[in-house]
Design an enzyme around this catalytic site. Structure first.
Site, PDB file in Angstrom:
ATOM      1  N   CYS B 273       0.830  -1.205   0.000  1.00 45.89           N
ATOM      2  CA  CYS B 273       0.000   0.000   0.000  1.00 45.89           C
ATOM      3  C   CYS B 273       0.870   1.262   0.000  1.00 45.89           C
ATOM      4  O   CYS B 273       1.549   1.513  -0.987  1.00 45.89           O
ATOM      5  CB  CYS B 273      -0.974  -0.043   1.163  1.00 45.89           C
ATOM      6  SG  CYS B 273      -2.331   1.102   0.927  1.00 45.89           S
ATOM      7  N   HIS B 357      -3.841  -5.080  -0.025  1.00 45.94           N
ATOM      8  CA  HIS B 357      -3.377  -5.609   1.258  1.00 45.94           C
ATOM      9  C   HIS B 357      -3.354  -7.126   1.257  1.00 45.94           C
ATOM     10  O   HIS B 357      -4.374  -7.756   1.499  1.00 45.94           O
ATOM     11  CB  HIS B 357      -4.272  -5.118   2.390  1.00 45.94           C
ATOM     12  CG  HIS B 357      -4.119  -3.665   2.654  1.00 45.94           C
ATOM     13  ND1 HIS B 357      -3.232  -3.161   3.571  1.00 45.94           N
ATOM     14  CD2 HIS B 357      -4.721  -2.590   2.088  1.00 45.94           C
ATOM     15  CE1 HIS B 357      -3.285  -1.836   3.567  1.00 45.94           C
ATOM     16  NE2 HIS B 357      -4.185  -1.459   2.677  1.00 45.94           N
ATOM     17  N   GLU B 359      -2.289  -8.926   3.443  1.00 45.26           N
ATOM     18  CA  GLU B 359      -2.594  -9.400   4.805  1.00 45.26           C
ATOM     19  C   GLU B 359      -4.082  -9.353   5.095  1.00 45.26           C
ATOM     20  O   GLU B 359      -4.524  -9.811   6.154  1.00 45.26           O
ATOM     21  CB  GLU B 359      -1.824  -8.556   5.834  1.00 45.26           C
ATOM     22  CG  GLU B 359      -2.443  -7.205   6.180  1.00 45.26           C
ATOM     23  CD  GLU B 359      -2.231  -6.146   5.103  1.00 45.26           C
ATOM     24  OE1 GLU B 359      -1.685  -6.466   4.028  1.00 45.26           O
ATOM     25  OE2 GLU B 359      -2.650  -4.990   5.324  1.00 45.26           O
TER      26      GLU B 359
END
Lengths: 1102, 379
Positions: B273, B357, B359
């Protein structure tokens, strides 16, 4: 990758694709497949393919004839598929859009080598993958190999093993015996003591039982997943069941998206769903069902359906993402990444919709239509239709959906359990039926807590607490109205006065939590004038003052779009809903647009099904072509009418008076069509007319004259048209007097029924007493309608269109069964074959007279009884009827279109269709779902019981009859035949076809009297008695027969009971069952043409 | 006296920089607050979003109409780094706007309800707003939209000490966070270590989501979360991760120069990001502000080389300009909706970055494999 090579045109010749439909609607396989098939056809045609449709469901939109499309109305079975393949030589076959029926056929055709023989490729998920997803053991193995858990289960042969396995699996466990009928040996064990008892008793009856982990009370969660041939995957929607595991998802209330899962749970299941379909290598659409523990991250995959399904139709309507359309492109070889999301037109189809609203599905049950059926919900699906509501909060969607499904503006607050004891209510929670939500609400009214209701129901408390909140709101409003005394004559002003004392914001909150004006008005009336009774009409009229007050206070619903992106992208989506939880309209309706609103049919139910959706779609298309803004209001997610491109604007909304008025206020239409969606919208006619809404077609006066029994009867008398004698009796004395006059049998129709069916035929005093004992005390408020029941008469129908009282076009069809079988269950022949010319002329004359007198101005259907040229009128419907699509497709004349032209006031001249020029015979037959309805007596009678229908065409009656029967699961006998042919005169009639019975070369069994009769005439039949073994039940149980004809002798109660047992068992044991004499004779007679039909190569198509 | 059926709510007004005012019910703290208006179309993971430091200085509008259904997870003995549902130690948004919340939460993991959490965190929110309309307004705005949450109650407090950058704004100002370097407001002050794995990961904290550290730690890594302005030359590690974070990548102090040093070396570097944007800038590419950012869990991206597609979780206002991509770098991922760059990769060296993202948390786990593959690069 674009379209698959073998689908590309060869020398400019289009390739053909065979699309299989699902056949007649039945419980578990309903209208959703018309929607998915229709979308698929659109998608395939767009790719330059010629679509061959096989589906005997004549009322479906997908079987409409069109250029570049051929429609075969034949049974969806491997035999007929092969015939069509041989004739059409399609490049490919598509199985995923016709439910389990079509899937099973393709698996069979692949395994028998037929597809290979003709070089037909299977589009989408390949057969080996389908087989794996269908086979419990293979599936379970596959899941374990990728680390996805399936519910633990193991077969055991001793009590010791049962205890050992249960200890491994963990309590509670379910015991199940694989081979026993009637659930013998099944049960729930919470601990070893209970299991020991259960297992011991079960193992005395059967050698082996299954021990399964009980997931009762777990959350049931579904994912709709799509995968393309490259392996890219999306989960289009997730859905959560309101009801916990244990109630079939088709019978559960379902909300989309999931409401009580957090991010981790949701993505854990989403990952699993994707992993599963990657491992099965699905190409196209797939539904995955999970059970999720309410207390841990533990989960199990329950089921995978590698095809379009009821859930995918729901997900499609809930999200706006046209799943079937995109799936059809994907099975042709397109990648999701190269397709556009049809709703936005600009963004990728490789996308997971985001919702900024919630949608809720509630199933519709029609259990009261069946004698003896268990109303309890469980693992066997029983519902026949569904509705879906859309709103911005759970209370709103719940209230909307309950009104939609009940067709009652009172919705959730209707006091169905007012007089019930707490004990009764709690038992309803423990053994839930279709009324459970009302019981829960009533308990909350009585002060029960969310916790206590949760303990009894295992329903997620988040859902319950919203119902609790609604009961609190209702309580507050009632409390506020408590000290008001309404005058003896209540005027709208009185109503407005008291609602003015509710703060604007509070009133808006009530509306945004889904309360209708009717509900709120009734709160006032039943609190402040508790002693008085008000009719629906009175309450509705008074509620209009609340409506006016709201408008003054600017409390009106706003229009929101469903756009798949939660407004992230601007779209021109025409898929709309209304909510009070918002302040701004998404779309502005320009008043200069001419718009026409078509009211759809609402939920499918017994008596109103696909055929009315067909009529609605035809209507909407007609007005679309006229350059009007064509608007549809409907709330049934299984329909084509709620497809995103069936109209110019779709309001996925309630078909309630209040909501239709809301939409009329927004749209300012030039007219509303209420006569094409069946009885549900037709019922709104008086209210809409009173409110000044312009109805297209029949005037309110016309509808009223046709609907009001007394008025219609008086008109018939005046016109000297005969009708069966009838009366509305307010006392037993009146009933007896009527019977004195007309004699037995009589048809009785109580206005209030405590249990059991609504209508019945009483053959003698004993049955009359019995049926009357089921009704509330007879009074002027609760009268009983009695009519003369004419035996051995033919029933005929006339469907047509009239303009200003003049008949433009009409067709006469006849029933195979004699009068007494509900017209929705009867087998219908068109063009009619066995009626006297004189009868036809009488009917035409009567139709002309009625049309003129009622000033019919639109579609109509009139039903007749004829006996020896003596014609009586049974009823007249000033609306499109169930048989419109059937008559349209067989005659080649579109009745719906003519009706639209009349409603549109376009010039139409009289149309004469020469029925003798119709080159074939059409037969419409009904499909029954008794197998799904434990305890229901599978008999035809005055109450409609069928869940669907087919229409087949043949060169002659016999061919059409054989096809129609095969399409409704009446299978040619293979093992043995059990006969019970009714009264003496019936037995005589049946002899007409007795040689065809013996021509099967199978053993023939017969009940006592029938066997005697046959033996006396030199026919060999094994005689069976009720009291001597083997009984008819033994023969069925032992699988010695697979074909049962059971015509009851009389309406005598004992007789009924004996036969009922035979019929129920026959259905349970998967026998073909015929219970009507005329239908049985017609079917057996049709075997004269059996060989010719089987050898036929040149199948008829539309 | 005439009785009226009425219920009193504390009210608050959303005062927008385009002059529009919307009234609703105050939820959470009785505080005045301001920020840039952004919306998310994610239907879940409100606590993850509200604690995501990338939302610093912003008022978050949830487009989904029911927020707070499963409550706020209880934290693992106050250790937010290990607590699922928290992406940092507390709420980072300036406030939230929702259509509706419900106070009764029943999820077994829930600690507080949304309203209580806001109140305890000193953060205000407004419920009862037509959020769909507000989303459309933000979507269609020709320039960034700012908003203020103003409770009806005159005693509403104003706290400009919640974050370092807020000192620049007064009670009646529209807070525009992208004018400032926001990293000092969200980065750790001293290094924190998570995990005991064999690979040593240095995570430069620009406002990292904790789940980045959690995934590395679960995959045999020791993660050292370092202050944003750490001297990278003094760090001993096997690989570098440049975290997500708030604000304009060009307004990040000396970070870009620091990252340039990393790109001169050979240790694997993964940017996420803001980390992706900073890596692109360090490589010599340009970034620009999007008219409206991507904030949702359903951003479709695909790997350019393989056309493998993934649903991704995103939260960003800036993008890397495709034309500015320097030699030696290639586009790794692309957005299937608007064709924007979703990831870049060095052609020879183990440097890679993703705009989305991997994650997740919240959102789909489709791209967790990026982190796992990255770990494999550590020889």
């Amino acid at each position: 990758m674009p379209i698959l090579n073998f689908l590309k045109p060869v020398k400019n010749k289009k390739q053909k694709v065979l699309l299989l439909g699902s056949g007649a609607l039945s419980i578990g396989q309903a209208g959703e497949f018309d929607y998915s098939g229709s979308q698929a056809i659109k998608a395939l045609e767009e790719e330059g393919l010629e679509v061959i449709v096989l589906n005997p469901n004549i009322a479906s939109v997908q079987t409409n004839p069109a250029p570049n499309k051929k429609v075969y109305l034949y049974p969806v079975t491997p035999f007929w598929i092969e015939k069509i393949i041989k004739k059409e030589r399609p490049a490919a076959i598509i199985a995923g859009f016709g439910g389990q029926t079509s899937l099973n056929c393709v698996i069979e055709l692949e395994n028998s080598g037929v597809l290979k023989k003709y070089g037909v490729k299977v589009l989408g998920t390949q057969v080996s993958a389908l087989e794996m997803s269908e086979d419990r053991d293979l599936f379970s193995k596959q899941m374990h190999s990728i680390g996805v858990p399936t519910p633990p289960s193991k077969a055991v042969r001793s009590v010791e093993d049962a205890l050992k396995i249960a200890a491994e699996i963990g309590y509670p466990v379910i015991t199940r015996s694989a081979y026993a009928l009637g659930g013998l040996g099944s049960g729930l064990a919470e601990n070893p003591q209970q299991l020991e008892k259960l297992a011991a008793s079960a193992l005395t009856a059967v050698p082996q039982i299954l021990i399964e982990k009980s997931l009762h009370g777990w959350k049931e969660i579904e994912y709709e997943v799509m995968r393309d041939s490259r392996g890219n995957c999306i989960t289009i929607c997730n859905m959560e069941n309101f009801d916990p595991m244990g109630i079939h998802t088709g019978d559960s209330i379902v909300i989309a998206p999931c409401q009580t899962l957090n991010n981790r749970e949701n993505n854990m299941l989403r990952d699993a769903a994707i992993k599963i379909i990657q491992s099965i290598a699905v190409v196209g659409e797939c539904n995955v069902q999970f059970a999720l523990s309410p207390f841990t991250l533990e989960y199990f995959v329950i089921e995978v359906n590698a095809r379009l399904s009821r859930s995918s139709a729901l997900a499609s309507k809930a999200t706006g993402y046209p799943i079937a359309f995109v799936a059809a492109k994907v099975v042709c070889g397109f990648e999701l990444l190269e397709l556009k999301n049809p709703v936005t037109g600009t963004t990728s189809a490789f996308y997971e919709p985001s919702l900024d609203y919630v949608s809720l599905k509630i199933p519709r049950w029609d259990l009261k239509k069946f004698t003896g059926v268990s109303k309890q919900l469980g693992t066997q699906m029983k519902s026949v239709g569904e509705v879906m509501s859309i709103g911005r909060n759970f209370c709103e969607v719940m209230q909307k959906a309950i009104r939609m499904v009940q067709e009652d503006e009172e919705g959730l607050s209707k006091e169905i359990f007012k007089d019930a004891q707490n004990k009764e209510l709690l038992s309803e929670l423990l053994n839930p039926t279709n009324m459970r939500v009302f019981a829960i609400y009533e308990l909350f009214r009585r002060g029960f807590t969310v916790q206590s209701v949760q303990n009894h129901t295992k329903i997620e408390p988040w859902f319950l607490s919203h119902l609790y909140y609604l009961s609190q709101l209702e309580g507050e409003v009632r409390e506020f109205f408590k000290n008001i005394k309404l005058p003896s004559k209540i005027t709208p002003k009185d109503i407005a006065k008291h609602f003015k004392d509710i703060d604007r914001e509070y009133l808006k909150r009530l509306k945004s939590r889904g309360f209708s004006d009717f509900q709120l008005t009734k709160f006032l009336l039943s609190t402040a004038a508790a002693q008085r009774k008000f009719t629906v009409k009175e309450i509705t009229a008074l509620s209009l003052s609340l409506r006016a007050l709201r408008k003054k206070l600017k409390i009106t619903p706003v229009v929101k779009q469903i756009d798949t992106t939660s407004a992230e992208y601007a779209t021109k989506s025409n898929y709309l809903y209304l909510t009070y939880d918002g302040n701004f309209n998404d779309v502005s309706i320009k008043s200069k647009n001419r718009s026409v609103i078509t009211l759809g049919s609402g939920s499918y139910r017994i008596g109103s099904s696909l055929e009315f959706d067909w009529c609605s779609v035809m209507t909407s298309r007609y007005f679309k072509q006229q350059k009007d803004d064509s608007i549809i209001i409907n709330c049934n997610p299984e329909t084509v009418s709620t497809d995103y491109n069936s109209s110019d604007r779709l309001y996925f909304e309630e078909l309630s008076f209040e909501r239709v008025m809301d939409i009329a206020d927004i749209e300012r239409p030039r007219g509303v069509v209420a006569c094409m969606g069946g009885q549900n919208p037709n019922n709104l006619t008086p209210y809409l007319a009173n409110a000044g809404v312009k109805l297209l077609g029949h005037s309110y006066e016309t509808v009223d004259k046709a609907e009001d029994r007394t008025k219609f009867s008086a008109i018939l008398d005046r016109l000297c048209i005969d009708q069966p004698k009838w009366t509305s009796a307010a006392s037993r004395a009146e009933i007896d007097a009527f019977i004195e006059e007309v004699g037995f049998p009589v048809l009785i129709r109580p206005s209030f029924v405590l249990s059991g069916t609504l209508m019945n035929v009483a053959n003698d005093k004993q049955t009359l007493d019995y049926y009357l004992s089921l009704t509330k005390d007879i009074s002027a408020d609760y009268p009983v309608v009695l009519s003369q029941f004419i035996l051995d008469a033919k029933e005929l129908e006339c469907d047509g269109v009239a303009k200003n009282g003049e008949v433009l076009v009409s067709f006469i069809s006849e029933h195979v069964e004699n009068a007494g079988v509900h017209s929705g269950d009867a087998t219908m022949v068109f063009p009619s074959e066995k009626i006297y010319v004189k009868t036809v002329n009488s009917i035409r004359d009567i139709v002309r007279k009625i049309a003129k007198e009622l000033k019919l101005n639109g579609p109509f259907n009139i039903q007749f009884i004829a006996k020896d040229n003596d014609v009586k009128v049974i009823e007249c419907n000033a609306r499109a009827s169930r048989s419109f699509p059937f008559i349209t497709k067989v005659s080649g004349h579109n009745l719906a279109e003519t009706a639209c032209k009349v409603m549109d006031e376009k010039p139409v001249s009289k149309i004469f269709v020469d029925e003798s020029e119709i080159p074939y015979t059409g037969i419409k037959a009904s499909m029954f779902s008794f197998q799904r309805l434990d305890g229901a007596d599978p008999i035809l009678g005055v109450e409609m019981a069928s869940t669907g229908e087919v229409g087949c065409i043949g060169k002659n009656f016999n061919e059409a009859m054989l096809l129609a029967m095969e399409s409704t699961q009446i299978k040619t006998p293979k093992k043995g035949i059990l006969l019970s042919t009714g009264r003496e005169r019936d037995k005589i009639k049946f002899m007409e076809v007795i040689n065809n019975v013996y021509a099967f070369g199978l053993p023939v069994y017969a009940t006592w009297g029938t066997a005697e009769y046959l033996q006396a005439r030199g026919y060999n039949a094994v005689q069976l008695g009720y009291h001597k073994s083997p009984t008819p039940l033994d023969i069925i149980k032992e699988g010695k027969v697979d074909f049962v004809i059971n015509v009851h002798k009389s309406l005598d109660l004992t007789e009924l009971e004996y036969n009922s047992a035979i019929r129920k068992l026959a259905v349970k044991c998967n026998c073909s069952l015929l219970t009507n004499l005329e239908k049985s004779i017609a079917y057996l007679k049709a075997f004269d043409s059996y060989q010719a039909l089987l050898e036929k190569e040149d199948l008829i198509h539309l | 006296m005439k009785q009226i059926l009425k219920k009193e709510y504390e009210k608050a007004v959303l005062d927008l920089s385009n002059g529009v005012k919307m009234e609703g019910r105050l939820i959470g703290a009785n505080a005045v607050s301001s920020g840039e208006m952004v919306f998310s179309t994610g239907m879940l993971a409100y606590s993850e979003a509200m604690t995501d430091p990338s939302y610093l200085g912003q008022i978050l509008v949830f487009s989904f109409s029911l927020i707070g259904n499963y409550g706020i997870p209880s934290s693992n003995e106050g250790d937010f780094l290990k607590s699922y549902g928290y992406e940092s130690a507390g709420i980072k948004t300036q406030g939230i706007i929702v259509s509706d919340t419900f106070d009764d939460c029943f999820h077994y993991e829930h600690g507080k309800n949304l309203r209580e959490w806001l109140l305890l965190s000193g953060v205000p929110g407004i419920a009862g707003i037509d959020t769909r309309r507000l989303v459309q307004m933000i979507r269609d705005a020709k320039k960034p939209l700012f908003g203020r949450i103003v409770p009806q109650n005159k005693n509403a407090f104003y706290d400009n000490t919640r974050f370092e950058f807020l000192k620049n704004f007064g009670r009646t100002d529209f807070v525009d966070p992208s004018q400032y370097n926001l990293l000092p407001s969200v980065s750790v002050k001293t290094p924190i270590t998570l995990g005991k794995g064999k690979n040593k990961i240095a995570l430069l904290d620009f406002g990292t989501k904790f789940n980045i550290a959690r995934i590395f730690a679960q995959n045999d890594c020791t993660v050292e979360i370092l202050p944003w302005d750490s001297d990278v030359e003094k760090v001993n590690c096997d690989a570098w991760v440049l975290s997500n974070g708030p604000g304009d990548p060009q307004n990040t102090g000396g970070v870009i120069n620091n990252v340039k040093k990393l790109l001169k070396g050979n240790k694997p570097v993964l940017g996420i990001c803001l980390g992706h944007q900073i890596m692109a800038l360090a490589a010599g590419a340009k970034t620009r502000k999007l008219l409206r950012g991507h904030r949702s869990f359903n951003q479709p991206v695909f790997e350019v080389e393989t056309r493998r597609g993934f649903m991704t979780s995103q939260n960003h206002s800036f993008e890397v300009n495709r034309k500015s991509l320097p030699k030696g770098w290639q586009v790794w991922f692309e957005n299937a909706n608007d064709g924007s760059i979703e990831g870049i990769k060095h052609k020879n060296k183990p440097f890679m970055s993703a705009q989305f993202h991997p994650e997740a948390s919240g959102g789909p786990n489709d791209t967790t494999w990026i982190i796992k593959e990255f770990i494999k690069l550590i020889a």
